[in-house]
Design a protein around this motif. Structure first.
Motif, PDB file in Angstrom:
ATOM      1  N   PRO A  48     -21.151  11.026   1.029  1.00  0.00           N
ATOM      2  CA  PRO A  48     -21.378  10.106   2.840  1.00  0.00           C
ATOM      3  C   PRO A  48     -21.644   8.802   1.664  1.00  0.00           C
ATOM      4  N   ARG A  49     -20.744   8.036   0.510  1.00  0.00           N
ATOM      5  CA  ARG A  49     -21.052   6.638   0.624  1.00  0.00           C
ATOM      6  C   ARG A  49     -19.798   6.331  -0.382  1.00  0.00           C
ATOM      7  N   SER A  50     -19.087   7.652  -0.469  1.00  0.00           N
ATOM      8  CA  SER A  50     -17.534   7.387  -1.109  1.00  0.00           C
ATOM      9  C   SER A  50     -16.282   7.383   0.354  1.00  0.00           C
ATOM     10  N   THR A  51     -15.506   6.666  -0.301  1.00  0.00           N
ATOM     11  CA  THR A  51     -14.207   6.987   0.217  1.00  0.00           C
ATOM     12  C   THR A  51     -12.904   6.656  -0.335  1.00  0.00           C
ATOM     13  N   SER A  52     -12.034   7.042   0.720  1.00  0.00           N
ATOM     14  CA  SER A  52     -10.076   6.757  -0.864  1.00  0.00           C
ATOM     15  C   SER A  52      -9.563   6.847   0.170  1.00  0.00           C
ATOM     16  N   MET A  53      -8.472   5.434  -0.477  1.00  0.00           N
ATOM     17  CA  MET A  53      -7.237   5.156   0.096  1.00  0.00           C
ATOM     18  C   MET A  53      -6.914   6.287   1.242  1.00  0.00           C
ATOM     19  N   PHE A  54      -6.790   7.132   0.679  1.00  0.00           N
ATOM     20  CA  PHE A  54      -6.478   8.489   1.402  1.00  0.00           C
ATOM     21  C   PHE A  54      -6.536   9.050   2.881  1.00  0.00           C
ATOM     22  N   HIS A  55      -8.210   9.359   2.436  1.00  0.00           N
ATOM     23  CA  HIS A  55      -9.006   9.244   3.911  1.00  0.00           C
ATOM     24  C   HIS A  55      -8.832   7.887   5.106  1.00  0.00           C
ATOM     25  N   GLU A  56      -8.832   6.496   4.396  1.00  0.00           N
ATOM     26  CA  GLU A  56      -8.770   5.668   5.254  1.00  0.00           C
ATOM     27  C   GLU A  56      -7.535   5.234   5.950  1.00  0.00           C
ATOM     28  N   LEU A  57      -6.487   5.667   5.349  1.00  0.00           N
ATOM     29  CA  LEU A  57      -5.058   5.577   5.927  1.00  0.00           C
ATOM     30  C   LEU A  57      -4.408   6.787   6.529  1.00  0.00           C
ATOM     31  N   GLY A  58      -4.956   7.732   6.551  1.00  0.00           N
ATOM     32  CA  GLY A  58      -4.642   9.193   6.528  1.00  0.00           C
ATOM     33  C   GLY A  58      -3.183   9.441   6.193  1.00  0.00           C
ATOM     34  N   SER A  59      -2.861   8.782   5.568  1.00  0.00           N
ATOM     35  CA  SER A  59      -1.513   9.052   4.828  1.00  0.00           C
ATOM     36  C   SER A  59      -1.654   9.320   3.588  1.00  0.00           C
ATOM     37  N   PRO A  60      -0.781   9.603   2.288  1.00  0.00           N
ATOM     38  CA  PRO A  60      -0.668   9.754   0.618  1.00  0.00           C
ATOM     39  C   PRO A  60      -0.249   8.095   0.354  1.00  0.00           C
ATOM     40  N   VAL A  61      -0.658   7.867  -0.327  1.00  0.00           N
ATOM     41  CA  VAL A  61       0.018   6.249  -1.458  1.00  0.00           C
ATOM     42  C   VAL A  61       0.564   6.838  -2.147  1.00  0.00           C
ATOM     43  N   ASP A  62       1.780   6.570  -2.647  1.00  0.00           N
ATOM     44  CA  ASP A  62       2.844   6.909  -3.431  1.00  0.00           C
ATOM     45  C   ASP A  62       2.273   6.087  -4.739  1.00  0.00           C
ATOM     46  N   TYR A  63       1.922   6.994  -5.659  1.00  0.00           N
ATOM     47  CA  TYR A  63       1.377   6.875  -6.911  1.00  0.00           C
ATOM     48  C   TYR A  63       1.689   5.583  -8.163  1.00  0.00           C
ATOM     49  N   HIS A  64       3.445   5.920  -7.746  1.00  0.00           N
ATOM     50  CA  HIS A  64       4.246   4.708  -8.851  1.00  0.00           C
ATOM     51  C   HIS A  64       3.308   3.102  -8.068  1.00  0.00           C
ATOM     52  N   GLU A  65       3.891   3.206  -6.673  1.00  0.00           N
ATOM     53  CA  GLU A  65       4.198   2.150  -6.604  1.00  0.00           C
ATOM     54  C   GLU A  65       2.773   1.107  -6.439  1.00  0.00           C
ATOM     55  N   PHE A  66       1.704   2.076  -5.969  1.00  0.00           N
ATOM     56  CA  PHE A  66       0.623   1.438  -6.252  1.00  0.00           C
ATOM     57  C   PHE A  66       0.028   1.307  -7.456  1.00  0.00           C
ATOM     58  N   LEU A  67       0.439   1.540  -8.998  1.00  0.00           N
ATOM     59  CA  LEU A  67       0.609   1.268  -9.822  1.00  0.00           C
ATOM     60  C   LEU A  67       0.709  -0.126  -9.939  1.00  0.00           C
ATOM     61  N   ARG A  68       2.719  -0.369  -9.548  1.00  0.00           N
ATOM     62  CA  ARG A  68       3.192  -1.597  -9.517  1.00  0.00           C
ATOM     63  C   ARG A  68       2.750  -2.841  -9.245  1.00  0.00           C
ATOM     64  N   THR A  69       1.881  -2.815  -7.960  1.00  0.00           N
ATOM     65  CA  THR A  69       1.412  -3.271  -6.930  1.00  0.00           C
ATOM     66  C   THR A  69       0.198  -4.270  -7.287  1.00  0.00           C
ATOM     67  N   PHE A  70      -0.488  -2.619  -8.689  1.00  0.00           N
ATOM     68  CA  PHE A  70      -1.743  -2.960  -8.867  1.00  0.00           C
ATOM     69  C   PHE A  70      -1.793  -4.125  -9.955  1.00  0.00           C
ATOM     70  N   PHE A  71      -0.872  -3.563 -10.724  1.00  0.00           N
ATOM     71  CA  PHE A  71      -0.566  -4.471 -12.155  1.00  0.00           C
ATOM     72  C   PHE A  71       0.167  -5.906 -12.033  1.00  0.00           C
ATOM     73  N   MET A  72       0.964  -5.721 -10.729  1.00  0.00           N
ATOM     74  CA  MET A  72       1.297  -7.433 -10.502  1.00  0.00           C
ATOM     75  C   MET A  72       0.628  -8.435 -10.667  1.00  0.00           C
ATOM     76  N   GLN A  73      -0.999  -7.773  -9.794  1.00  0.00           N
ATOM     77  CA  GLN A  73      -2.295  -8.643  -9.014  1.00  0.00           C
ATOM     78  C   GLN A  73      -3.164  -8.369 -10.137  1.00  0.00           C
ATOM     79  N   PHE A  74      -3.050  -7.863 -11.179  1.00  0.00           N
ATOM     80  CA  PHE A  74      -3.938  -7.854 -12.319  1.00  0.00           C
ATOM     81  C   PHE A  74      -3.218  -8.923 -13.193  1.00  0.00           C
ATOM     82  N   ASP A  75      -1.987  -8.854 -13.298  1.00  0.00           N
ATOM     83  CA  ASP A  75      -1.054  -9.755 -14.538  1.00  0.00           C
ATOM     84  C   ASP A  75      -1.055 -11.367 -13.321  1.00  0.00           C
ATOM     85  N   ARG A  76      -1.218 -11.393 -12.692  1.00  0.00           N
ATOM     86  CA  ARG A  76      -2.203 -13.176 -11.239  1.00  0.00           C
ATOM     87  C   ARG A  76      -3.106 -13.722 -12.064  1.00  0.00           C
ATOM     88  N   ILE A  77      -3.673 -12.377 -11.955  1.00  0.00           N
ATOM     89  CA  ILE A  77      -5.167 -12.932 -11.598  1.00  0.00           C
ATOM     90  C   ILE A  77      -5.562 -12.875 -12.907  1.00  0.00           C
TER      91      ILE A  77
END
Ligand code: BTN
Length: 262
Positions: free
Chosen positions: A165-194
C-alpha cells in the motif's frame, strides 16, 4: 570476493557508458546485496567510481537493518565513492543520491518528491530507497558506498502485502515497462552531474535543488531517530543537510537521520 558464487556478466552497456564518474561496472545476475559486494571491493582497494549492479538481490538491505525487497525488474546498484578523503560535507551525499534518483524519474514524466532524508516518492508512495555505508578513520573517509534501489519494472504484486500500500514502481505509474539500460544511462548522467557539484564544492546548489524536489519542508512531521521520537514543523535543512525541526515549544532540533512520517 564472497559474492562470486553468483554469475558475473560484462555487458556492452557498461563498456559503452562513457560517463566520467563510472570507472568500472560489475554486473551480476544475482547477489546477496550490492552494498555488501561493493564494501568488500572497497576494502580490497577498489577505486572511486566502481559500480556494482545486480538484477536481483537475495538479501537486499534497507535503512535501520530492514530488508529491501529486491525482486526481478528492479534496479539495485551501489557506487563506491572516495570523496577527497575528508569527512567534511559527506552528510550531503544522501542528498546527492536522492536528488539523482528523483531527477532521473522526473525525466520520465512522473512528479517525483523526496521525503526527508532520502526516500523518493511518486504520488506519495515510495519508489526508491537509498542506503549509504561508509568507513571513516578519524577524519579520513576511506570509502562511502551509495546503495540505491529503484522499483523500476516491478509489479507491485511481487512486493509483500505489508509494503504494497505504501510502495509503487515506474511500471505501475507509467503503465508500461521502462528500458533498463536506457534508464541506467539517464541515471548515471544525472549522478555524474550532481556529484560533480559536490566535488566542485557547490554545496549550496545541491541544497537548493534538493529543496525544490522535497515535499517535507513546511510540513508538520513526526521523526523517529535512533534515540527519540520528535514532532514539529520541518522548516529547513542546514548547510550539512541536517533537518531543522521546530517543536511546539519553539525548541529547534537538528536531525541527521531518522524515519519521517507526515
Ligand atoms: C531504504 O531502506 O529505504 C534503503 C534501501 C536501499 C536499497 C538498496 S538496493 C541496492 C543496495 N544494496 C542493498 O542491499 N541495499 C541498497
Amino acid at each position: 570476493m564472497k559474492e562470486t558464487k553468483f554469475v558475473t556478466k560484462t555487458t556492452n552497456f557498461s563498456k559503452n557508458l562513457h560517463i566520467d564518474l563510472v570507472k568500472k561496472m560489475l554486473v551480476f545476475d544475482e547477489v546477496n546485496s550490492t552494498n555488501i559486494t561493493a564494501k568488500e571491493l572497497a576494502q580490497a582497494g577498489a577505486e572511486e567510481g566502481t559500480v556494482v549492479i545486480a538484477r536481483k538481490q537475495h538479501h537486499g538491505r534497507g535503512r535501520f537493518d530492514r530488508i529491501w525487497q529486491s525482486p526481478d525488474g528492479g534496479v539495485y546498484l551501489s557506487i563506491i565513492l572516495q570523496p577527497k578523503k575528508s569527512t567534511e560535507n559527506i552528510s550531503l551525499l544522501p542528498l546527492v543520491a536522492a536528488l539523482t534518483v528523483a531527477r532521473t524519474i522526473t525525466l520520465y514524466g512522473l512528479h517525483t518528491t523526496i521525503k526527508w532524508p532520502n526516500d523518493v516518492q511518486v504520488n506519495g508512495k515510495k519508489i526508491a530507497g537509498i542506503l549509504l555505508e561508509s568507513e571513516i578513520r578519524g577524519h579520513e573517509v576511506i570509502y562511502v558506498v551509495v546503495g540505491i534501489g529503484i522499483n523500476l519494472n516491478i509489479d507491485r504484486k511481487d512486493l509483500s502485502a505489508d509494503i504494497q500500500p505504501r510502495s509503487t514502481s515506474m511500471f505501475h505509474e507509467l503503465g508500461s515497462p521502462v528500458d533498463y539500460h536506457e534508464f541506467l544511462r539517464t541515471f548515471f548522467m544525472q549522478f555524474d552531474r550532481i556529484y560533480s557539484l559536490f566535488v566542485d564544492h557547490k554545496f549550496q546548489r545541491i541544497i537548493d535543488e534538493w529543496k525544490i524536489q522535497t515535499d517535507t519542508l513546511g510540513k508538520t512531521i513526526c521523526v523517529q531517530t535512533s534515540t527519540e521520537t520528535l514532532q514539529g514543523i520541518a522548516f529547513d535543512i542546514d548547510q550539512s543537510g541536517f533537518l531543522l525541526l521546530r517543536k511546539e515549544n519553539g525548541e529547534i532540533k537538528k536531525i541527521l537521520s531518522g524515519d519521517c512520517l507526515y
